[in-house]
Design a protein around this motif. Structure first.
Motif, PDB file in Angstrom:
ATOM      1  N   ALA A   5       0.833  -1.209   0.000  1.00  0.00           N
ATOM      2  CA  ALA A   5       0.000   0.000   0.000  1.00  0.00           C
ATOM      3  C   ALA A   5       0.866   1.257   0.000  1.00  0.00           C
ATOM      4  O   ALA A   5       0.581   2.217  -0.734  1.00  0.00           O
ATOM      5  N   ILE A   6       1.918   1.243   0.788  1.00  0.00           N
ATOM      6  CA  ILE A   6       2.825   2.398   0.844  1.00  0.00           C
ATOM      7  C   ILE A   6       3.490   2.625  -0.516  1.00  0.00           C
ATOM      8  O   ILE A   6       3.563   3.753  -1.005  1.00  0.00           O
ATOM      9  N   LEU A   7       3.966   1.552  -1.134  1.00  0.00           N
ATOM     10  CA  LEU A   7       4.623   1.684  -2.445  1.00  0.00           C
ATOM     11  C   LEU A   7       3.667   2.214  -3.512  1.00  0.00           C
ATOM     12  O   LEU A   7       4.044   3.066  -4.318  1.00  0.00           O
ATOM     13  N   VAL A   8       2.433   1.728  -3.506  1.00  0.00           N
ATOM     14  CA  VAL A   8       1.456   2.203  -4.487  1.00  0.00           C
ATOM     15  C   VAL A   8       1.134   3.664  -4.249  1.00  0.00           C
ATOM     16  O   VAL A   8       1.168   4.484  -5.182  1.00  0.00           O
ATOM     17  N   LEU A   9       0.809   4.031  -3.007  1.00  0.00           N
ATOM     18  CA  LEU A   9       0.353   5.389  -2.717  1.00  0.00           C
ATOM     19  C   LEU A   9       1.464   6.426  -2.742  1.00  0.00           C
ATOM     20  O   LEU A   9       1.213   7.597  -3.048  1.00  0.00           O
ATOM     21  N   MET A  10       2.682   6.031  -2.415  1.00  0.00           N
ATOM     22  CA  MET A  10       3.741   7.014  -2.275  1.00  0.00           C
ATOM     23  C   MET A  10       4.772   6.981  -3.391  1.00  0.00           C
ATOM     24  O   MET A  10       5.657   7.836  -3.420  1.00  0.00           O
ATOM     25  N   LEU A  11       4.645   6.024  -4.310  1.00  0.00           N
ATOM     26  CA  LEU A  11       5.622   5.954  -5.386  1.00  0.00           C
ATOM     27  C   LEU A  11       4.955   5.666  -6.732  1.00  0.00           C
ATOM     28  O   LEU A  11       5.036   6.477  -7.652  1.00  0.00           O
ATOM     29  N   LEU A  15       3.965   8.606  -9.555  1.00  0.00           N
ATOM     30  CA  LEU A  15       4.802   8.594 -10.760  1.00  0.00           C
ATOM     31  C   LEU A  15       3.967   8.312 -12.008  1.00  0.00           C
ATOM     32  O   LEU A  15       4.178   8.931 -13.057  1.00  0.00           O
ATOM     33  N   ALA A  16       3.015   7.404 -11.909  1.00  0.00           N
ATOM     34  CA  ALA A  16       2.143   7.105 -13.045  1.00  0.00           C
ATOM     35  C   ALA A  16       1.307   8.333 -13.417  1.00  0.00           C
ATOM     36  O   ALA A  16       1.153   8.655 -14.606  1.00  0.00           O
ATOM     37  N   SER A  17       0.779   9.023 -12.421  1.00  0.00           N
ATOM     38  CA  SER A  17      -0.028  10.221 -12.678  1.00  0.00           C
ATOM     39  C   SER A  17       0.808  11.327 -13.305  1.00  0.00           C
ATOM     40  O   SER A  17       0.343  12.019 -14.225  1.00  0.00           O
ATOM     41  N   ILE A  18       2.027  11.502 -12.820  1.00  0.00           N
ATOM     42  CA  ILE A  18       2.937  12.503 -13.389  1.00  0.00           C
ATOM     43  C   ILE A  18       3.215  12.173 -14.845  1.00  0.00           C
ATOM     44  O   ILE A  18       3.140  13.045 -15.728  1.00  0.00           O
ATOM     45  N   LEU A  19       3.522  10.923 -15.124  1.00  0.00           N
ATOM     46  CA  LEU A  19       3.837  10.490 -16.486  1.00  0.00           C
ATOM     47  C   LEU A  19       2.646  10.716 -17.417  1.00  0.00           C
ATOM     48  O   LEU A  19       2.800  11.284 -18.503  1.00  0.00           O
ATOM     49  N   VAL A  20       1.462  10.303 -16.998  1.00  0.00           N
ATOM     50  CA  VAL A  20       0.272  10.462 -17.843  1.00  0.00           C
ATOM     51  C   VAL A  20       0.003  11.934 -18.116  1.00  0.00           C
ATOM     52  O   VAL A  20      -0.208  12.338 -19.267  1.00  0.00           O
ATOM     53  N   GLU A  21       0.009  12.756 -17.074  1.00  0.00           N
ATOM     54  CA  GLU A  21      -0.292  14.176 -17.287  1.00  0.00           C
ATOM     55  C   GLU A  21       0.792  14.856 -18.109  1.00  0.00           C
ATOM     56  O   GLU A  21       0.498  15.704 -18.953  1.00  0.00           O
ATOM     57  N   ALA A  22       2.041  14.489 -17.892  1.00  0.00           N
ATOM     58  CA  ALA A  22       3.131  15.079 -18.672  1.00  0.00           C
ATOM     59  C   ALA A  22       2.996  14.719 -20.151  1.00  0.00           C
ATOM     60  O   ALA A  22       3.226  15.570 -21.029  1.00  0.00           O
ATOM     61  N   LEU A  23       2.613  13.485 -20.436  1.00  0.00           N
ATOM     62  CA  LEU A  23       2.446  13.059 -21.823  1.00  0.00           C
ATOM     63  C   LEU A  23       1.218  13.688 -22.477  1.00  0.00           C
ATOM     64  O   LEU A  23       1.237  14.026 -23.655  1.00  0.00           O
ATOM     65  N   GLY A  27       4.016  20.598 -20.263  1.00  0.00           N
ATOM     66  CA  GLY A  27       4.291  21.629 -19.273  1.00  0.00           C
ATOM     67  C   GLY A  27       5.445  21.257 -18.363  1.00  0.00           C
ATOM     68  O   GLY A  27       6.026  20.176 -18.475  1.00  0.00           O
ATOM     69  N   PRO A  28       5.773  22.166 -17.447  1.00  0.00           N
ATOM     70  CA  PRO A  28       6.892  21.929 -16.534  1.00  0.00           C
ATOM     71  C   PRO A  28       6.626  20.748 -15.603  1.00  0.00           C
ATOM     72  O   PRO A  28       5.493  20.495 -15.187  1.00  0.00           O
ATOM     73  N   LEU A  29       7.669  20.056 -15.257  1.00  0.00           N
ATOM     74  CA  LEU A  29       7.565  18.836 -14.460  1.00  0.00           C
ATOM     75  C   LEU A  29       7.363  19.113 -12.958  1.00  0.00           C
ATOM     76  O   LEU A  29       6.601  18.395 -12.303  1.00  0.00           O
ATOM     77  N   ALA A  30       8.008  20.132 -12.412  1.00  0.00           N
ATOM     78  CA  ALA A  30       7.963  20.383 -10.966  1.00  0.00           C
ATOM     79  C   ALA A  30       6.531  20.559 -10.429  1.00  0.00           C
ATOM     80  O   ALA A  30       6.190  19.962  -9.407  1.00  0.00           O
ATOM     81  N   PRO A  31       5.669  21.333 -11.091  1.00  0.00           N
ATOM     82  CA  PRO A  31       4.297  21.441 -10.574  1.00  0.00           C
ATOM     83  C   PRO A  31       3.539  20.116 -10.598  1.00  0.00           C
ATOM     84  O   PRO A  31       2.706  19.866  -9.727  1.00  0.00           O
ATOM     85  N   LEU A  32       3.839  19.265 -11.581  1.00  0.00           N
ATOM     86  CA  LEU A  32       3.190  17.954 -11.631  1.00  0.00           C
ATOM     87  C   LEU A  32       3.660  17.065 -10.487  1.00  0.00           C
ATOM     88  O   LEU A  32       2.873  16.331  -9.895  1.00  0.00           O
ATOM     89  N   VAL A  33       4.955  17.131 -10.192  1.00  0.00           N
ATOM     90  CA  VAL A  33       5.494  16.357  -9.061  1.00  0.00           C
ATOM     91  C   VAL A  33       4.818  16.813  -7.781  1.00  0.00           C
ATOM     92  O   VAL A  33       4.346  15.995  -6.985  1.00  0.00           O
ATOM     93  N   LEU A  34       4.739  18.109  -7.583  1.00  0.00           N
ATOM     94  CA  LEU A  34       4.093  18.651  -6.386  1.00  0.00           C
ATOM     95  C   LEU A  34       2.635  18.204  -6.312  1.00  0.00           C
ATOM     96  O   LEU A  34       2.184  17.675  -5.280  1.00  0.00           O
ATOM     97  N   LYS A  35       1.901  18.386  -7.386  1.00  0.00           N
ATOM     98  CA  LYS A  35       0.475  18.054  -7.413  1.00  0.00           C
ATOM     99  C   LYS A  35       0.228  16.591  -7.093  1.00  0.00           C
ATOM    100  O   LYS A  35      -0.565  16.261  -6.201  1.00  0.00           O
ATOM    101  N   TRP A  36       0.899  15.690  -7.786  1.00  0.00           N
ATOM    102  CA  TRP A  36       0.560  14.276  -7.660  1.00  0.00           C
ATOM    103  C   TRP A  36       1.127  13.626  -6.418  1.00  0.00           C
ATOM    104  O   TRP A  36       0.549  12.683  -5.891  1.00  0.00           O
ATOM    105  N   PHE A  37       2.252  14.131  -5.896  1.00  0.00           N
ATOM    106  CA  PHE A  37       2.722  13.590  -4.622  1.00  0.00           C
ATOM    107  C   PHE A  37       1.854  14.091  -3.468  1.00  0.00           C
ATOM    108  O   PHE A  37       1.653  13.383  -2.489  1.00  0.00           O
TER     109      PHE A  37
END
Length: 151
Positions: A5-11, A15-23, A27-37
């Motif tokens: 559960a920790i690995l899914v929710l925290m990693l 990462l999957a959400s960042i990748l999908v939204e980035a693709l 746009g810039p990566l840092a706001p996506l990292v902030l948003k999805w984490f």
């Protein structure tokens, strides 16, 4: 199950959400990292932890803190109410982007303090060690994402 559960929710989910939204949106990566984490690592994790603490307080009391006294369960349930509340506020950052930075700072501070508290406790269980490592890692990720997103 806890580690998964920790690995899914925290990693994996962030990462999957960042990748999908980035693709999709770019746009810039840092706001996506902030948003999805914030959404997954803080909102979903704390929300689910709160739900577990409210409905099964013995798990946290006994498995993480090795306290078998049923009286401790009332305190764990109150922690669960707080985690549910904070988790919901972080999830709401999807609908209200102005919540994102305060959610990241509050979540990061929570994880830092919880991680340090776990680190200082002697005789940690495997579950508490997982909580400690994941808490401290999330504090670092959120701090870095806040700094990078703020430019």
């Amino acid at each position: 199950m806890y580690l998964a559960a920790i690995l899914v929710l925290m990693l994996i989910a962030p990462l999957a959400s960042i990748l999908v939204e980035a693709l999709v949106a770019g746009g810039p990566l840092a706001p996506l990292v902030l948003k999805w984490f914030v959404v997954w690592g803080v909102g979903a994790r704390l929300g689910l932890a709160g739900l577990k603490q409210v409905t099964q307080p013995a798990f946290t009391a006994e498995t993480i803190f090795e306290i078998s006294d049923p009286k401790a369960q009332v305190i764990v349930q109150e922690l669960g109410f707080a985690n549910l509340t904070f988790g919901l506020l972080r999830l709401l950052s999807l609908a209200f982007p102005s919540f994102l930075l305060p959610a990241a700072v509050g979540g990061g501070l929570f994880y830092l303090l919880a991680g340090v508290k776990h680190a200082l406790r002697a005789g940690k269980t495997r579950t508490e060690t997982i909580a400690m490592v994941s808490d401290l890692a999330m504090a670092v990720v959120l701090a870095g994402a806040v700094v990078l997103a703020r430019g």
